[in-house]
Structures are given as structure tokens and as C-alpha cells.
Write a protein that holds these residues in place. Sequence first.
Motif, PDB file in Angstrom:
ATOM      1  N   UNK A 101       0.813  -1.206   0.000  1.00 28.95           N
ATOM      2  CA  UNK A 101       0.000   0.000   0.000  1.00 28.95           C
ATOM      3  C   UNK A 101       0.853   1.266   0.000  1.00 28.95           C
ATOM      4  N   UNK A 102       1.964   1.270   0.723  1.00 21.95           N
ATOM      5  CA  UNK A 102       2.841   2.437   0.806  1.00 21.95           C
ATOM      6  C   UNK A 102       4.043   2.253  -0.102  1.00 21.95           C
ATOM      7  N   UNK A 103       4.677   3.367  -0.437  1.00 20.39           N
ATOM      8  CA  UNK A 103       5.903   3.277  -1.224  1.00 20.39           C
ATOM      9  C   UNK A 103       6.989   2.656  -0.350  1.00 20.39           C
ATOM     10  N   UNK A 104       7.915   1.920  -0.952  1.00 20.57           N
ATOM     11  CA  UNK A 104       8.982   1.307  -0.145  1.00 20.57           C
ATOM     12  C   UNK A 104       9.749   2.388   0.616  1.00 20.57           C
ATOM     13  N   UNK A 105       9.961   2.169   1.899  1.00 18.16           N
ATOM     14  CA  UNK A 105      10.673   3.131   2.731  1.00 18.16           C
ATOM     15  C   UNK A 105       9.737   4.030   3.511  1.00 18.16           C
ATOM     16  N   UNK A 106       8.450   4.024   3.219  1.00 22.32           N
ATOM     17  CA  UNK A 106       7.492   4.865   3.931  1.00 22.32           C
ATOM     18  C   UNK A 106       6.639   4.045   4.890  1.00 22.32           C
ATOM     19  N   UNK A 107       7.161   2.942   5.373  1.00 24.54           N
ATOM     20  CA  UNK A 107       6.403   2.070   6.261  1.00 24.54           C
ATOM     21  C   UNK A 107       6.447   2.612   7.686  1.00 24.54           C
ATOM     22  N   UNK A 108       5.514   2.125   8.513  1.00 26.78           N
ATOM     23  CA  UNK A 108       5.444   2.553   9.910  1.00 26.78           C
ATOM     24  C   UNK A 108       6.652   2.032  10.683  1.00 26.78           C
ATOM     25  N   UNK A 109       6.924   2.614  11.847  1.00 30.26           N
ATOM     26  CA  UNK A 109       8.070   2.136  12.647  1.00 30.26           C
ATOM     27  C   UNK A 109       7.907   0.675  13.078  1.00 30.26           C
ATOM     28  N   UNK A 110       6.654   0.243  13.330  1.00 29.63           N
ATOM     29  CA  UNK A 110       6.456  -1.162  13.719  1.00 29.63           C
ATOM     30  C   UNK A 110       6.803  -2.090  12.561  1.00 29.63           C
ATOM     31  N   UNK A 111       6.430  -1.697  11.311  1.00 28.49           N
ATOM     32  CA  UNK A 111       6.740  -2.522  10.151  1.00 28.49           C
ATOM     33  C   UNK A 111       8.237  -2.548   9.903  1.00 28.49           C
ATOM     34  N   UNK A 112       8.914  -1.408  10.081  1.00 25.35           N
ATOM     35  CA  UNK A 112      10.377  -1.356   9.891  1.00 25.35           C
ATOM     36  C   UNK A 112      11.083  -2.246  10.907  1.00 25.35           C
ATOM     37  N   UNK A 113      10.595  -2.259  12.141  1.00 29.08           N
ATOM     38  CA  UNK A 113      11.197  -3.120  13.163  1.00 29.08           C
ATOM     39  C   UNK A 113      10.978  -4.583  12.820  1.00 29.08           C
ATOM     40  N   UNK A 114       9.806  -4.912  12.287  1.00 29.65           N
ATOM     41  CA  UNK A 114       9.522  -6.295  11.901  1.00 29.65           C
ATOM     42  C   UNK A 114      10.419  -6.726  10.743  1.00 29.65           C
ATOM     43  N   UNK A 115      10.622  -5.839   9.757  1.00 31.57           N
ATOM     44  CA  UNK A 115      11.449  -6.182   8.598  1.00 31.57           C
ATOM     45  C   UNK A 115      12.894  -6.429   9.029  1.00 31.57           C
ATOM     46  N   UNK A 116      13.394  -5.657  10.009  1.00 30.45           N
ATOM     47  CA  UNK A 116      14.772  -5.874  10.485  1.00 30.45           C
ATOM     48  C   UNK A 116      14.910  -7.229  11.163  1.00 30.45           C
ATOM     49  N   UNK A 117      13.846  -7.733  11.777  1.00 27.93           N
ATOM     50  CA  UNK A 117      13.927  -9.003  12.486  1.00 27.93           C
ATOM     51  C   UNK A 117      13.485 -10.204  11.659  1.00 27.93           C
ATOM     52  N   UNK A 118      12.792  -9.999  10.510  1.00 27.39           N
ATOM     53  CA  UNK A 118      12.262 -11.114   9.718  1.00 27.39           C
ATOM     54  C   UNK A 118      12.979 -11.156   8.373  1.00 27.39           C
ATOM     55  N   UNK A 119      13.647 -12.259   8.091  1.00 27.14           N
ATOM     56  CA  UNK A 119      14.420 -12.381   6.852  1.00 27.14           C
ATOM     57  C   UNK A 119      13.514 -12.455   5.620  1.00 27.14           C
ATOM     58  N   UNK A 120      12.364 -13.156   5.709  1.00 24.70           N
ATOM     59  CA  UNK A 120      11.456 -13.294   4.567  1.00 24.70           C
ATOM     60  C   UNK A 120      10.880 -11.936   4.175  1.00 24.70           C
ATOM     61  N   UNK A 121      10.514 -11.126   5.152  1.00 24.92           N
ATOM     62  CA  UNK A 121       9.966  -9.799   4.854  1.00 24.92           C
ATOM     63  C   UNK A 121      11.053  -8.876   4.303  1.00 24.92           C
TER      64      UNK A 121
END
Length: 152
Positions: A12-32
Amino acid sequence: MNCKEVLEEMLLNAPGENSPQAAAHVRGCEACAIELASLRSTMALLDEWTAPEPSPYFDSKLRARLKSEAEPVRGWQRWLSPISGWKPAMAVALGAVMVVGLNVYKDSQSIVPPPPTVIQPGSAVSDLQKLDKNQDLYASFDLLDDDEDVNP
């Protein structure tokens, strides 16, 4: 956040414009993280792509083709156009004829002729019928014409 919610937010959002919770999840999840990298590379390729220029005669060819095309038939005239093969109009007409025919047939079956009347001898009707049949004979009688002989 779970992976499904993060993927929806990435799309839904442009890459890099995600919420802080989504950014934290991406740093911890390799698949994401792999999915986000793939999405960013696709967006970068799309940013580099340029649409080819149309030929200089594109507009004039398009106008000529549009003029040569037959104008589409609209509304009720479409039912009668030979392009449609008369099929819709014929189907409606056949249906109407069948409905009218069935109603006429049904009404003719419901009409019952009256039973023949039985004429009994000596009734007024039989007397009138005898007078009609023998009119020539009775016209020659002089007795029927003379009212003078009858006493009241």
C-alpha cells in the motif's frame, strides 16, 4: 506486527514509507526483508523504464481507422440491426405470438356451447316454428284473416 500485515503495508505504501512497527519487523524477519528488497528493485526498474514514442503517423492512422469503422447501433435499434442477426427481435416476437396463441386457445377451450334446447310440443316456441314452416299454407286460409266472425 505479523508478516501478512507488513506485506500489506509494503504494497500500500511506497517502499521506505512504512510505519516504525513494520520497519522493526522487517529488520527481524528475513522473509519480509527479502520481499522488501525485491519490491524496491522492481520499483527502481519501473522508474528507469520509458514508454516508446508513437510513430509520427499514429494520430492520422487512428483517425482514418475510426472514420472507416461503422458507428455502433444503440438502443432499441440494436434489436433490429442486421449485425445482430435479428435474433433478439425474432425471439421477442415469437414469445409474444406464443403467449397470445396460448391465451386464445385456453379461452376457446373454456367456452362450452349451451346444451340443445328441447322443444316440447304445445309450447309457444314450437307453435311459432310451425307457423314459420307453414306460412304459405296459413296465408291462404280466409278464416284466419276474418276477425268479424269471432264473438268475444
